[in-house]
Structure formats: structure tokens, C-alpha cells
Motif scaffolding. Structure first.
Motif, mmCIF file in Angstrom:
data_model
loop_
_atom_site.group_PDB
_atom_site.id
_atom_site.type_symbol
_atom_site.label_atom_id
_atom_site.label_comp_id
_atom_site.label_asym_id
_atom_site.label_seq_id
_atom_site.Cartn_x
_atom_site.Cartn_y
_atom_site.Cartn_z
ATOM 1 N N ASN A 188 49.665 12.354 58.981
ATOM 2 C CA ASN A 188 49.460 11.959 57.255
ATOM 3 C C ASN A 188 48.622 11.164 56.865
ATOM 4 N N LEU A 189 49.103 11.459 55.694
ATOM 5 C CA LEU A 189 48.512 10.733 53.995
ATOM 6 C C LEU A 189 48.465 9.053 54.445
ATOM 7 N N ILE A 190 48.290 8.885 54.956
ATOM 8 C CA ILE A 190 49.083 7.542 55.474
ATOM 9 C C ILE A 190 48.137 6.762 56.280
ATOM 10 N N LEU A 215 55.606 13.235 57.465
ATOM 11 C CA LEU A 215 56.068 12.472 56.178
ATOM 12 C C LEU A 215 56.121 10.603 55.990
ATOM 13 N N GLU A 216 56.204 10.254 57.233
ATOM 14 C CA GLU A 216 55.476 8.304 57.064
ATOM 15 C C GLU A 216 57.114 8.729 56.817
ATOM 16 N N VAL A 276 54.029 18.688 48.970
ATOM 17 C CA VAL A 276 52.568 18.227 48.511
ATOM 18 C C VAL A 276 51.297 17.529 49.929
ATOM 19 N N SER A 277 52.189 16.961 50.480
ATOM 20 C CA SER A 277 51.885 16.072 51.620
ATOM 21 C C SER A 277 52.049 16.897 53.255
ATOM 22 N N LEU A 278 52.601 17.772 52.440
ATOM 23 C CA LEU A 278 52.575 18.497 53.638
ATOM 24 C C LEU A 278 51.653 20.140 54.074
ATOM 25 N N ASN A 279 51.741 20.536 52.830
ATOM 26 C CA ASN A 279 50.540 21.025 52.888
ATOM 27 C C ASN A 279 49.031 21.016 52.549
ATOM 28 N N TRP A 280 49.093 19.366 52.551
ATOM 29 C CA TRP A 280 47.333 18.934 52.940
ATOM 30 C C TRP A 280 46.761 18.700 54.223
ATOM 31 N N LEU A 281 48.879 18.537 55.194
ATOM 32 C CA LEU A 281 48.349 18.381 56.185
ATOM 33 C C LEU A 281 48.232 19.572 57.080
ATOM 34 N N ILE A 282 48.673 20.599 56.777
ATOM 35 C CA ILE A 282 48.683 21.704 58.044
ATOM 36 C C ILE A 282 47.535 22.457 57.091
ATOM 37 N N SER A 288 47.856 23.171 63.610
ATOM 38 C CA SER A 288 48.138 24.334 63.629
ATOM 39 C C SER A 288 49.946 24.213 62.944
ATOM 40 N N SER A 289 50.628 23.023 63.150
ATOM 41 C CA SER A 289 51.728 23.031 62.499
ATOM 42 C C SER A 289 52.741 21.149 62.572
ATOM 43 N N ALA A 290 53.221 21.337 61.775
ATOM 44 C CA ALA A 290 53.496 19.617 61.759
ATOM 45 C C ALA A 290 55.294 19.986 61.183
ATOM 46 N N ILE A 291 55.493 18.794 62.440
ATOM 47 C CA ILE A 291 57.165 18.996 62.912
ATOM 48 C C ILE A 291 57.559 17.987 61.445
ATOM 49 N N ILE A 292 58.759 18.497 61.220
ATOM 50 C CA ILE A 292 59.787 18.563 60.255
ATOM 51 C C ILE A 292 60.916 17.666 60.967
ATOM 52 N N GLY A 293 61.572 16.630 60.158
ATOM 53 C CA GLY A 293 62.998 15.868 60.845
ATOM 54 C C GLY A 293 63.526 16.229 59.955
ATOM 55 N N ALA A 294 64.700 16.860 60.204
ATOM 56 C CA ALA A 294 65.999 17.252 59.076
ATOM 57 C C ALA A 294 67.788 16.832 59.132
#
Length: 325
Positions: A188-190, A215-216, A276-282, A288-294
Motif C-alpha cells: 500500500n502507500l505506506i 489500506l494499512e 484514491v489509495s486503492l486506485n493508486w494501488l490497482i 491484479s487485485s486488492a483484497i478489501i476487508g469489510a
């Protein structure tokens, strides 16, 4: 939702995927305690699917196997609509072979995973971590056998250092075994350590990165703008996770200036800090993909909004400079 190939494979997956580590009992026999009840977790999986998310990431260790059962119930009647990604390696019992990447553990745990998911195949099976006590060739032959048996479609690894992933690919090549198509690191960005070695290797070898902790732990969502809420991970007073909470508090305090830049960029684009953070990453190389927790519906909706547009290059540069160490 945007879709892309997983590395050089032909498998098309959603740029945002959903993780199941929060789903299930708060007091599992092993694994991390769950924070989302079974009924709510099934609803979240269905809502993610309605938004175009087709990759669901799980592991045999999550909430003592309950996360598998929840996912299985959520997919009932729609199995072919989902890409099932799961992992094994970490301890799931008290017996000597209840952990690791040995053939014994692989074969018995894949059967357990398939039973709990109520399916006859897994789309992507990943080594959850490195097992220094098992020869790589034994692990890779077990993977290859499972593919030949039709129980697994693709294979990948998680938390492998670059040199070990390179060695794994070499063994698969010279032994004519199925090779890894994906790697699952933290990025991630961090946390950008993967940019030194793993990411260049994945670009060169056509390995798709499926990112965890994009998203750290919530730091990049903007929820810590007004301090640290008691119900957040950084505000956790549980003695079992106190060290992790203290580390997050320290991070939040040190990153206030960079997080301010993230908020400014998000406001300029009319997006949320998470988007914004996720768009930078993907849009990073090999991702290929970013796993989110919800834990709530609005989190899935917000994170899915990270697709369908691209962060301007000058704003991406601004963010990278702000978070540079």
C-alpha cells in the motif's frame, strides 16, 4: 467494476476482491477472531457480487474454518459466478501435521476446504506462508497433483520473499510442474517494501499480485483524521492484540502530514481517501487485485468505487513523494 488477467494466466478477476478473515465466530478454536456474524457476512458477499466483485479470498485458518462454511453458503447455487481463492499452511489443529506445506497437510486440508466450501474445486490455491521445514519440490509436486486431479485450477503463494518465489518458478520449470501464477504480499502507500525485489520479479515473470492490507488496517481510509476511535484496530485494548494496536497508533502519529496530502488529493478529485489509495494501488505494475476487508455494506460500496477511473500521474507522484520514507 474493472477486470483483468491474473498475471499471465487466462483467469480474469475483479480489480477489487473481498477477504473473509473477519467472517465468523469471535471465539474460534484457532485463527483470528471474527467480527462479522454468519448472516451479515453472507449478505456482504452477495452485495460484493452485485457490485461486480468475483474474487473472494479465504484461508483454511480463518475463524477456525467457519469462514469457509460461510462462503460456501453464500455461493450456493452460484458457484461458477465466483473465483474462489484460498490458502493453507498455518496451524489448524494440535496434531504434528496440522500445519505446513507437506504433502500430508496439503492433501488432507484441501479435502477439508472443499467440504466446508461445498464445492469440488478451488480456483486459486495459495501457500499461506513459507514452510522452511518442507522441501519446495515436495510442495510443488503436491500442488501439481491437485491440479491434475481437477481439485485446483491455479496455484499461488503468499508472503514469499522474491528469491524464494524465483526458486519456486525455477523448480516448476525444470521439473515440468505447474507453476505459481500469483503472489499475495502486503502492499500500500505506506508499506512499499515489495517495490524493491518482489514487484520487479512479478513484472518480469508474469506473476499477478493479489494485495492484502491495501489500506494499512484502515489508516488510509481517513477514519483516523480526528484521532483514534476506541472501536478501531488502533484503539483495540485487547491484550492479545495490544502490540499491533500500539504499532498502528505510532504509525498514525508519524503519518499525519502524508495523510493530509491524501485527504487533499481525495477532495480535489471528489473521491474518498480509500478510493484514491486503492486506485493508486490497482494501477501499479503487476497488481491484479486488492483484497478489501469489510464489516459494513458502505465500505464495500466505497471501495468498489476505486475502479472505473485512473488517478492522474501528477497526483500519483504527489502521493508517492508524501509517503516516501
Amino acid at each position: 467494476m474493472e477486470y483483468g488477467r491474473l498475471g499471465n494466466s487466462g483467469l480474469r478477476i475483479s480489480k477489487i476482491s473481498l477477504g473473509c478473515w473477519n467472517f465468523g465466530s469471535p471465539n474460534p478454536p484457532f485463527g483470528i477472531p471474527g467480527r462479522v456474524t454468519s448472516q451479515d457476512a453472507i449478505r456482504l458477499i452477495h452485495e460484493a457480487y452485485d457490485l461486480g466483485i468475483n474474487l473472494i479470498d479465504n484461508a483454511n485458518r480463518y475463524t477456525g474454518g467457519e469462514a469457509d462454511q460461510i462462503q460456501g453458503r453464500a455461493m450456493k447455487g452460484h458457484r461458477s459466478d465466483f473465483i474462489v481463492a484460498t490458502k493453507l499452511m498455518k496451524r489448524v489443529g494440535e496434531r504434528p501435521n496440522d500445519e505446513g506445506l507437506s504433502r500430508v497437510h496439503f492433501m488432507q486440508e484441501v479435502e477439508n476446504i472443499l467440504r466446508r466450501l461445498d464445492t469440488d474445486y478451488v480456483d486459486l490455491l495459495q501457500a499461506h506462508d513459507v514452510d522452511w521445514g518442507t522441501p519446495l519440490e515436495e510442495t510443488l509436486r503436491a500442488f501439481d497433483d491437485l491440479i491434475r486431479q481437477g481439485k485446483v485450477r491455479y496455484i499461488g503463494c503468499s508472503n514469499f520473499p522474491a528469491w524464494l518465489l524465483a526458486k519456486s518458478l525455477w523448480i516448476s520449470d525444470v521439473r515440468n510442474l505447474a507453476g505459481f501464477v500469483s503472489a499475495q504480499p502486503k502492499y500500500n502507500l505506506i508499506s512499499r517494501e515489495v517495490e524493491k525485489e518482489l514487484q520487479p520479479l512479478c513484472v518480469d515473470q508474469g506473476i499477478g499480485m493479489i494485495i492484502y492490507s491495501p489500506l494499512e488496517g484502515g489508516i488510509l481510509t481517513g477514519k483516523y483524521n480526528q484521532g483514534i476511535p476506541d472501536d478501531s484496530r488502533a484503539g483495540d485494548s485487547n491484550p492479545l492484540t495490544w502490540d499491533r494496536a500500539e504499532n498502528m497508533k505510532s504509525q498514525v502519529e508519524k503519518l499525519q502530514q502524508a495523510l493530509g496530502v491524501l485527504r487533499d488529493v481525495a477532495a480535489e478529485l471528489g473521491k474518498s481517501p480509500s478510493q484514491v489509495s486503492l486506485n493508486w494501488l490497482i494501477n501499479r505494475p503487476a497488481v491484479s487485485s486488492a483484497i478489501i476487508g469489510a464489516t459494513r455494506s458502505e465500505q464495500i460500496v466505497d471501495n468498489a468505487g476505486a475502479t472505473g477511473w485512473k488517478l492522474p500521474e501528477e497526483l500519483a507522484d504527489r502521493l508517492e513523494q508524501a509517503f516516501a520514507r
